[in-house]
Motif scaffolding. Structure first.
Motif, PDB file in Angstrom:
ATOM      1  N   UNK A  98       0.826  -1.201   0.000  1.00 59.57           N
ATOM      2  CA  UNK A  98       0.000   0.000   0.000  1.00 59.57           C
ATOM      3  C   UNK A  98       0.863   1.254   0.000  1.00 59.57           C
ATOM      4  N   UNK A  99       0.322   2.353  -0.533  1.00 57.17           N
ATOM      5  CA  UNK A  99       1.103   3.568  -0.638  1.00 57.17           C
ATOM      6  C   UNK A  99       1.007   4.444   0.592  1.00 57.17           C
ATOM      7  N   UNK A 100       1.982   5.350   0.732  1.00 57.00           N
ATOM      8  CA  UNK A 100       1.942   6.378   1.763  1.00 57.00           C
ATOM      9  C   UNK A 100       1.151   7.554   1.202  1.00 57.00           C
ATOM     10  N   UNK A 101       0.158   7.997   1.953  1.00 54.00           N
ATOM     11  CA  UNK A 101      -0.668   9.110   1.502  1.00 54.00           C
ATOM     12  C   UNK A 101       0.082  10.424   1.726  1.00 54.00           C
ATOM     13  N   UNK A 102       0.027  11.336   0.771  1.00 56.63           N
ATOM     14  CA  UNK A 102       0.683  12.629   0.961  1.00 56.63           C
ATOM     15  C   UNK A 102       0.046  13.427   2.094  1.00 56.63           C
ATOM     16  N   UNK A 103       0.812  14.356   2.654  1.00 58.14           N
ATOM     17  CA  UNK A 103       0.273  15.301   3.622  1.00 58.14           C
ATOM     18  C   UNK A 103      -0.830  16.128   2.950  1.00 58.14           C
ATOM     19  N   UNK A 104      -1.828  16.502   3.727  1.00 60.48           N
ATOM     20  CA  UNK A 104      -2.962  17.234   3.161  1.00 60.48           C
ATOM     21  C   UNK A 104      -3.227  18.508   3.952  1.00 60.48           C
ATOM     22  N   UNK A 105      -3.581  19.561   3.233  1.00 54.38           N
ATOM     23  CA  UNK A 105      -3.860  20.856   3.867  1.00 54.38           C
ATOM     24  C   UNK A 105      -5.082  20.765   4.767  1.00 54.38           C
ATOM     25  N   UNK A 106      -5.141  21.646   5.746  1.00 55.84           N
ATOM     26  CA  UNK A 106      -6.230  21.688   6.717  1.00 55.84           C
ATOM     27  C   UNK A 106      -7.590  21.742   6.016  1.00 55.84           C
ATOM     28  N   UNK A 107      -8.486  20.839   6.417  1.00 53.06           N
ATOM     29  CA  UNK A 107      -9.816  20.798   5.803  1.00 53.06           C
ATOM     30  C   UNK A 107     -10.727  21.865   6.412  1.00 53.06           C
ATOM     31  N   UNK A 108     -11.878  22.080   5.788  1.00 48.89           N
ATOM     32  CA  UNK A 108     -12.800  23.127   6.243  1.00 48.89           C
ATOM     33  C   UNK A 108     -13.337  22.834   7.639  1.00 48.89           C
ATOM     34  N   UNK A 109     -13.571  21.556   7.940  1.00 52.75           N
ATOM     35  CA  UNK A 109     -14.104  21.212   9.261  1.00 52.75           C
ATOM     36  C   UNK A 109     -13.103  21.523  10.368  1.00 52.75           C
ATOM     37  N   UNK A 110     -11.836  21.176  10.147  1.00 56.56           N
ATOM     38  CA  UNK A 110     -10.815  21.460  11.166  1.00 56.56           C
ATOM     39  C   UNK A 110     -10.559  22.955  11.288  1.00 56.56           C
ATOM     40  N   UNK A 111     -10.645  23.657  10.163  1.00 56.61           N
ATOM     41  CA  UNK A 111     -10.481  25.115  10.208  1.00 56.61           C
ATOM     42  C   UNK A 111     -11.601  25.743  11.038  1.00 56.61           C
ATOM     43  N   UNK A 112     -12.804  25.211  10.887  1.00 54.34           N
ATOM     44  CA  UNK A 112     -13.920  25.705  11.701  1.00 54.34           C
ATOM     45  C   UNK A 112     -13.676  25.423  13.179  1.00 54.34           C
ATOM     46  N   UNK A 113     -13.095  24.272  13.484  1.00 54.78           N
ATOM     47  CA  UNK A 113     -12.810  23.928  14.883  1.00 54.78           C
ATOM     48  C   UNK A 113     -11.864  24.939  15.524  1.00 54.78           C
ATOM     49  N   UNK A 114     -10.779  25.276  14.833  1.00 51.63           N
ATOM     50  CA  UNK A 114      -9.777  26.152  15.452  1.00 51.63           C
ATOM     51  C   UNK A 114     -10.254  27.601  15.528  1.00 51.63           C
ATOM     52  N   UNK A 115     -11.317  27.934  14.773  1.00 50.96           N
ATOM     53  CA  UNK A 115     -11.855  29.302  14.804  1.00 50.96           C
ATOM     54  C   UNK A 115     -13.085  29.440  15.687  1.00 50.96           C
TER      55      UNK A 115
END
Length: 768
Positions: A98-115
């Protein structure tokens, strides 16, 4: 009712795939189990054939956003014992496929959490879920489970553990899951490593507003940040970083802020807001808000990205404008990754260090793309994109494992195994010892995580490439066959592989334009028209070989190429003949200050003046005659970039110089036309536009004729010179209008960053 075993391959670990399977199965009232193993995801399901068909259909349609299904294999389960309910069972280890998944930018849900002030992750810089966050940057081994990552050092609190264990939660088995009570923490320190007072983010933002330079520990390495609207801060960063002219990358808070400085098309917006969140080159707005003049000297494009981690979002929310966000290193070195290393190596550059205590296991630069013809063109494949594997044509499925070591510039390596190509992240130029160590460390990691042992090793034919030397040493140590692959052949093969062509594909026409590549006749190539497939190639046409006086010096001093081209056209003592014919031109007085007698003698005797059909040096020569970077370039491609910028100041109707398409393309009419225009007082921008138009017409005309002669309608465009958006867009449009199928890389770099993929597939196709 039957017990089925369903095997799913692809990017299916660490992306919320198992909870998706759980949800689909439980919603349908099916019983069974799902687990991760070294092959990917394994599902056992008790259902009818109709239910199985609906399940697999729903699985493909509802797969998580970061996942990629490369294959589903279904068989009757060996154990037909009755099962009840649907459960997620612990992972199993084994031979990795299986492959290693690339790093991914912050999603909208997590951005809402931190705000959200009511959320327990409000303002938390390490918030993530299965749809976003670090992967390659923190992984040590497969399967992608927390003990195999840098997060093993952080024990989850009860609240985080509950999320982690709940299949209905979007943080189910999100390996970096954490919160302020149990996860990594930020710290702002001075050059002695002593903590600075106040909230780290607030204090860092204040320092930036005061014109200070900040070292920020990003996702895959340190970055150097300063206020992009403050000329003094930008100039100070250039001086301290020893980066005289190369453009700085920028980070804007959101599309609205970026749009105040750069022209944003729909394709540009899509690239900026993708999960990769790369740096995207966009035209600077003429009527936009001004940035510091030192951001991109002499350029008309700005390299912008959006925040890609919660830390970046929190920081950008507290400053008034965009930030410079460039790699944390001295020029030509890889960016630093460790806290102690950053304090030592960035001493004298940064004024303060924004640190955290989560280890960066694997260094990752920012990916870079530009939009050409409303489609992305990859210039650097790293954070957010690497190392997602490429599923190759089925014809490669049984090929023996191949390690391809890539080129010396923009180096990547490639592992080919089980019908997939795993291309590493961008590592940089192999002239640097620290890049060598990166190469070895990343190769060790990839070999471990993919259980990879090379049966053959592919290298560039260039005898002086560091990457090729490393490959030869590996081949000797491991007693593996060594396959030497011609540089431009590898460029073509990489694009064929990306576009799904197999080992038995008919030959295509490849047009490869770059700086330098070792030819199979022992000379230097760089302006090539090749008839090629995966197994062989034939040189049909090429740019006329022109001397590179001074060897390596000709790569950084455009005046040498200008003189060599003029001498090739006008013969010995060319300046006298040019002055007699065209009068006194500015370029002549500039050249007269150089040691021309010595240079001419070098060319005549062939002493440290190798002949090269280099397209890159042609651009340098034309730039030189127009006074662009005449004496020396400060970074690779600078003169050509300035020439493109100049050309874009004039419309397509600028005209062209007629160049005869032939097996060996000479430049007599080009240089006669350029000098005539200079004599006539034609503006440099018009000359630059005519040069581009002429080259576009020549390449398309000759390419079309050669493809017709050799009965192929498919034409591949590759090589670093095609990073020039004017050239690539023009050639692609003309060839397409003439009915040719034009292939341009979209997933892998058009420059040398894609060479390792071509090397690997050529070696595999040869069956060694």
């Amino acid at each position: 009712m039957q017990i089925w075993q369903i095997r799913v391959w692809g990017l299916v670990q660490g992306v919320g795939f198992r909870p998706t399977v759980w949800r689909i199965a439980t919603d349908a009232g099916l019983a069974g189990e799902v687990l991760n193993d070294a092959d990917g995801v394994l599902i056992r399901l008790a259902c009818t054939q109709d239910q199985l068909d609906r399940f697999t259909r729903d699985l493909r349609q509802q797969a998580p956003p970061l996942s990629r299904i490369d294959g589903i294999e279904i068989s009757v389960g060996s154990n037909q014992a009755a099962i009840e309910g649907f459960v997620i069972v612990p992972s199993k280890s084994g031979t990795a496929r299986t492959g290693i998944v690339p790093d991914a930018a912050t999603c909208a849900d997590c951005l809402a959490d931190i705000n959200d002030p009511k959320n327990r992750r409000f303002g938390y810089a390490f918030t993530n879920c299965t749809n976003c966050g670090p992967r390659l940057s923190i992984i040590r081994a497969i399967p992608y489970d927390r003990p195999n990552t840098a997060m093993a050092a952080f024990a989850m609190c009860a609240a985080c553990q509950q999320e982690y264990d709940d299949p209905a939660d979007r943080r189910f088995h999100a390996q970096p899951n954490a919160c302020p009570d149990c996860g990594p923490a930020l710290l702002l320190v001075d050059g002695e490593g002593e903590p600075l007072p106040g909230d780290p983010i607030e204090a860092a933002a204040l320092a930036l507003s005061e014109g200070k330079i900040l070292a920020v520990k990003g996702l895959g390495g340190f970055q150097l940040a300063c206020d992009a609207t403050n000329p003094k801060a930008v100039a100070l960063l250039r001086a301290r970083k020893r980066r005289a002219a190369k453009p700085f990358a920028l980070m804007g808070k959101d599309l609205e802020q970026i749009g105040a400085f750069a022209e944003l098309t729909e394709a540009t917006k899509a690239a900026l807001t993708s999960a990769q969140a790369p740096i995207v080159l966009a035209r600077a707005r003429q009527d936009g808000t001004p940035l510091a003049t030192g951001i991109a000297p002499g350029q008309n494009r700005l390299g912008f990205m959006l925040p890609n981690t919660p830390l970046h979002h929190l920081l950008l929310n507290r400053v008034n404008g965009p930030l410079v966000m460039t790699s944390g290193n001295l020029s030509s070195e890889p960016q630093v990754t460790g806290n102690a290393e950053a304090l030592a190596r960035l001493d004298g550059i940064a004024d303060a260090w924004l640190l955290h205590n989560r280890k960066i296991v694997n260094r990752l630069d920012d990916s870079v793309v530009q939009i050409v013809g409303e489609a992305p063109l990859v210039l650097r494949r790293a954070r957010g994109a690497a190392p997602a594997p490429l599923q190759l044509h089925p014809g490669f499925a049984k090929a023996a494992p191949v390690l391809a070591c890539g080129a010396d510039l923009k180096n990547t390596f490639c592992l080919l195994k089980d019908g997939q190509a795993i291309v590493s992240q961008h590592m940089g130029d192999m002239e640097n010892d620290r890049t060598h160590r990166d190469f070895s460390a990343n190769l060790a990691l990839f070999s471990k995580t993919h259980d990879f042992t090379a049966a053959a090793i592919a290298v560039d034919t260039h005898p002086g490439y560091f990457a090729s030397r490393i490959g030869r040493e590996f081949a000797t140590e491991r007693k593996a066959p060594l396959i030497e692959v011609q540089h431009h052949h590898a460029h073509i093969a990489a694009e064929l592989a990306e576009h799904g062509y197999g080992p038995e594909t008919p030959q295509v026409l490849g047009i490869v334009l770059d700086g330098l590549g070792y030819g199979n006749d022992g000379t230097i190539w760089g302006g090539e028209f090749l008839l090629a497939d995966f197994q062989r190639f034939h040189r049909l046409a090429h740019f006329a070989p022109i001397a590179l006086p001074g060897g390596e010096k000709a790569n950084i001093q455009p005046w040498r190429n200008t003189f060599a081209h003029l001498m090739a056209v006008f013969g010995p003592d060319p300046l006298v003949k040019i002055e007699q014919k065209f009068g006194a031109l500015p370029v002549l007085s500039d050249l007269k200050s150089k040691p021309l007698a010595t240079v001419e003698q070098m060319i005549d005797r062939g002493l440290n003046a190798p002949l090269a059909s280099s397209a890159g040096r042609l651009f340098d020569a034309v730039a030189g005659v127009l006074g662009l970077c005449f004496d020396q370039i400060e970074f690779e491609g600078q003169a050509a970039m300035y020439l493109q910028r100049l050309a874009e100041e004039r419309p397509d109707e600028a005209g062209l110089y007629l160049i005869e398409p032939s097996p060996v393309i000479h430049w007599h009419s080009l240089w006669t036309g350029v000098l005539s225009d200079l004599k006539g007082g034609i503006e440099p921008a018009t000359i630059a536009a005519k040069f581009h138009n002429s080259l576009i017409a020549l390449i398309a005309d000759l390419g079309s004729k050669l493809s017709e002669t050799h009965s192929t309608s498919t034409i591949v465009l590759s090589g670093g010179v095609f990073q020039n958006a004017v050239l690539l867009n023009g050639v692609e449009k003309l060839l397409t209008a003439q009915g040719r199928d034009v292939l341009v890389p979209r997933q892998f770099p058009i420059n040398d960053g894609g060479v390792s993929l071509g090397q690997a597939t050529i070696a595999a196709a040869l069956g060694v």
